[in-house]
Design a protein around this motif. Structure first.
Motif, mmCIF file in Angstrom:
data_model
loop_
_atom_site.group_PDB
_atom_site.id
_atom_site.type_symbol
_atom_site.label_atom_id
_atom_site.label_comp_id
_atom_site.label_asym_id
_atom_site.label_seq_id
_atom_site.Cartn_x
_atom_site.Cartn_y
_atom_site.Cartn_z
ATOM 1 N N HIS A 23 -14.654 21.337 27.296
ATOM 2 C CA HIS A 23 -14.434 20.707 28.606
ATOM 3 C C HIS A 23 -12.981 20.272 28.784
ATOM 4 N N PHE A 24 -12.094 20.937 28.113
ATOM 5 C CA PHE A 24 -10.639 20.889 28.297
ATOM 6 C C PHE A 24 -9.984 19.566 27.867
ATOM 7 N N ASN A 25 -10.670 18.420 28.131
ATOM 8 C CA ASN A 25 -10.133 17.100 27.757
ATOM 9 C C ASN A 25 -8.707 16.864 28.253
ATOM 10 N N LEU A 26 -8.443 17.197 29.518
ATOM 11 C CA LEU A 26 -7.099 16.944 30.076
ATOM 12 C C LEU A 26 -7.041 15.523 30.636
ATOM 13 N N LEU A 27 -5.827 14.994 30.766
ATOM 14 C CA LEU A 27 -5.650 13.689 31.410
ATOM 15 C C LEU A 27 -5.665 13.935 32.918
ATOM 16 N N SER A 28 -6.675 13.374 33.610
ATOM 17 C CA SER A 28 -6.848 13.728 35.024
ATOM 18 C C SER A 28 -5.759 13.125 35.907
ATOM 19 N N SER A 29 -5.144 12.024 35.451
ATOM 20 C CA SER A 29 -4.133 11.377 36.298
ATOM 21 C C SER A 29 -2.721 11.890 35.983
ATOM 22 N N ALA A 30 -2.632 12.893 35.127
ATOM 23 C CA ALA A 30 -1.304 13.452 34.791
ATOM 24 C C ALA A 30 -1.219 14.884 35.303
ATOM 25 N N THR A 31 -0.007 15.315 35.653
ATOM 26 C CA THR A 31 0.178 16.687 36.138
ATOM 27 C C THR A 31 0.044 17.663 34.962
ATOM 28 N N VAL A 32 0.041 18.948 35.321
ATOM 29 C CA VAL A 32 -0.014 19.999 34.301
ATOM 30 C C VAL A 32 1.129 19.807 33.300
ATOM 31 N N ALA A 33 2.360 19.645 33.828
ATOM 32 C CA ALA A 33 3.531 19.509 32.946
ATOM 33 C C ALA A 33 3.415 18.256 32.074
ATOM 34 N N GLU A 34 2.905 17.160 32.668
ATOM 35 C CA GLU A 34 2.785 15.914 31.897
ATOM 36 C C GLU A 34 1.725 16.048 30.795
ATOM 37 N N ASN A 35 0.640 16.780 31.112
ATOM 38 C CA ASN A 35 -0.385 17.014 30.081
ATOM 39 C C ASN A 35 0.200 17.763 28.891
ATOM 40 N N VAL A 36 1.001 18.784 29.187
ATOM 41 C CA VAL A 36 1.571 19.605 28.102
ATOM 42 C C VAL A 36 2.623 18.795 27.324
ATOM 43 N N ALA A 37 3.328 17.920 28.064
ATOM 44 C CA ALA A 37 4.399 17.130 27.422
ATOM 45 C C ALA A 37 3.841 16.013 26.538
ATOM 46 N N PHE A 38 2.567 15.656 26.773
ATOM 47 C CA PHE A 38 1.995 14.475 26.122
ATOM 48 C C PHE A 38 2.166 14.451 24.584
ATOM 49 N N PRO A 39 1.764 15.499 23.876
ATOM 50 C CA PRO A 39 1.923 15.446 22.402
ATOM 51 C C PRO A 39 3.387 15.410 21.969
ATOM 52 N N LEU A 40 4.285 15.959 22.800
ATOM 53 C CA LEU A 40 5.707 15.944 22.446
ATOM 54 C C LEU A 40 6.271 14.530 22.596
ATOM 55 N N LYS A 41 5.766 13.816 23.626
ATOM 56 C CA LYS A 41 6.198 12.420 23.803
ATOM 57 C C LYS A 41 5.690 11.568 22.637
ATOM 58 N N LEU A 42 4.425 11.822 22.255
ATOM 59 C CA LEU A 42 3.865 11.073 21.114
ATOM 60 C C LEU A 42 4.695 11.302 19.855
ATOM 61 N N ALA A 43 5.199 12.552 19.724
ATOM 62 C CA ALA A 43 6.002 12.887 18.530
ATOM 63 C C ALA A 43 7.459 12.443 18.712
ATOM 64 N N LYS A 44 7.755 11.752 19.849
ATOM 65 C CA LYS A 44 9.091 11.199 20.153
ATOM 66 C C LYS A 44 10.179 12.266 20.148
ATOM 67 N N ARG A 45 9.878 13.410 20.746
ATOM 68 C CA ARG A 45 10.888 14.468 20.865
ATOM 69 C C ARG A 45 11.868 14.086 21.977
ATOM 70 N N PRO A 46 13.158 14.532 21.884
ATOM 71 C CA PRO A 46 14.129 14.223 22.935
ATOM 72 C C PRO A 46 13.716 14.840 24.282
ATOM 73 N N LYS A 47 14.136 14.167 25.375
ATOM 74 C CA LYS A 47 13.699 14.545 26.726
ATOM 75 C C LYS A 47 14.029 16.009 27.061
ATOM 76 N N ALA A 48 15.248 16.418 26.724
ATOM 77 C CA ALA A 48 15.679 17.785 27.073
ATOM 78 C C ALA A 48 14.817 18.814 26.337
ATOM 79 N N GLU A 49 14.494 18.493 25.091
ATOM 80 C CA GLU A 49 13.655 19.423 24.317
ATOM 81 C C GLU A 49 12.252 19.508 24.920
ATOM 82 N N ILE A 50 11.737 18.347 25.348
ATOM 83 C CA ILE A 50 10.395 18.333 25.953
ATOM 84 C C ILE A 50 10.395 19.221 27.206
#
Ligand code: ATP
Length: 337
Positions: free
Chosen positions: A90-117
């Protein structure tokens, strides 16, 4: 790449033990697509969730890329888990986040730099064919598109392993095929090891290299898909193979023909290049046996073409035996039925 050794999992329900896995041993090669198939309640979800320790096994070990995950303390386990992406039915996406924000989520958790994300999100959306949808919300997407977001998100940290928990079960057949094609593509391009669970033989036949059949918390049969599919041994495996219509037709033909007289009927299996060569005709010409094709199919398992023919052989016992011998010498699998 993945080694499951003597894995047991019991759940506690109202003070009672419910055994879900009862001694699983599996070895999955680096870069392969491995499927686990089983009926509802067989233990598939528990098994796949034990691979990244979303579910902690009661005993046994889970070794991924040489590291025993069951022996790690929490922080180390978190790090290792980044090597393992997962997608869900059932995909388990964050419904209040956009497609790009959903994909960026694990990268933010891993504290990757903004440009890399930013770069990585664009790259992943292009890989899964969703470039034009980055600012949409999950509710604005079809099921297949949602699963593509799930896949992009699971690949964000460049994992070595992708776990797919019934990833196509909520999708219709056409969309299922496009998601399976995408998984194959990702496996080829990135060399990532994929483990999936399913109750559909079609999924196994389309994309898997290896398969394990789970029943009552045990692996009752496993091996290369080609071998397990063409020569199923366990009754549960046979049931699953019958889901794919052509084998049912073959079985019915054989039952019908067998009951209608005393004849020699054989099932001949052609694999790979043999499938398209006139081996049967040539052999029959040489041995002087006449034959009658009762049923036949040509299909494909992942990249391997295969054919199965049910043939009635007509001749004296010696002719028939030498025909069977000659076919086997030419590398065909011949089973008298
Ligand atoms: N969280 C839980 N608590 C208690 N029992 C559970 C739990 N999860 C699974 N089980 C039980 O463990 C057994 C295996 O369940 P599991 O969900 O792993 O099987 P499955 O093959 O994935 O089934 P399905 O296809 O229906 O999801 C079942 O008897 C189930 O009822």
């Amino acid at each position: 790449m993945i080694l499951l050794q003597n894995l047991y999992k019991d759940y506690q329900v109202n003070g009672k033990l419910v055994p879900a896995l009862r001694g699983i041993d599996l070895s999955i090669e680096k870069g392969e697509i491995f499927g686990v198939i089983g009926h509802s309640g067989a233990g598939k979800s528990t098994l796949i969730r034990c691979i990244n320790l979303l579910e902690r096994p009661t005993s046994g070990s889970v070794v991924v890329d040489g590291v025993d995950l069951t022996a790690l303390e929490d922080r180390k386990l978190q790090e290792q888990r980044r090597q393992i992406g997962m997608i869900f039915q059932h995909f388990n996406l964050l419904s209040s986040a956009t497609v790009a924000e959903n994909v960026a989520f694990p990268l933010k958790l891993a504290k990757r730099p903004k440009a890399e994300i930013e770069r990585k999100v664009s790259e992943l959306l292009s890989l899964v064919g969703l470039e034009g949808h980055r600012n949409k919300y999950p509710a604005q997407l079809s099921g297949g598109q949602k699963q593509r977001v799930g896949i992009a998100r699971a690949l964000a940290n460049d994992p070595k392993v992708l776990l797919c928990d019934e990833a196509t079960s909520a999708l219709d057949p056409q969309i299922t095929n496009s998601i399976l094609a995408l998984l194959r593509d990702i496996n080829r391009k990135l060399g990532i090891t994929i483990v999936l669970i399913t109750h559909e033989m079609h999924v196994i036949r389309s994309i898997c290299d290896g398969v394990g059949v789970i029943d009552g918390g045990r692996i009752v049969e496993s091996g290369k898909v080609v071998d397990v599919f063409l020569k199923p041994q366990h009754p549960t495996t046979r049931e699953f193979v019958e889901q794919v219509a052509d084998s049912v037709e073959l079985r019915e033909t054989v039952a019908h023909e067998k009951s209608s007289g005393d004849r020699i009927i054989v099932r001949i299996t052609f694999l790979g290049e043999q499938t398209y060569r006139p081996i049967l005709f040539q052999t029959m010409m040489e041995t002087g046996t006449s034959f009658n094709i009762l049923q036949g199919t040509i299909s494909r398992m992942k990249d391997t073409p295969y054919g199965q023919l049910v043939v009635e052989l007509d001749g004296d016992a010696q002719q028939v035996n030498s025909t069977i011998e000659a076919l086997r010498l030419r590398g065909l699998d011949v089973e008298v039925i």
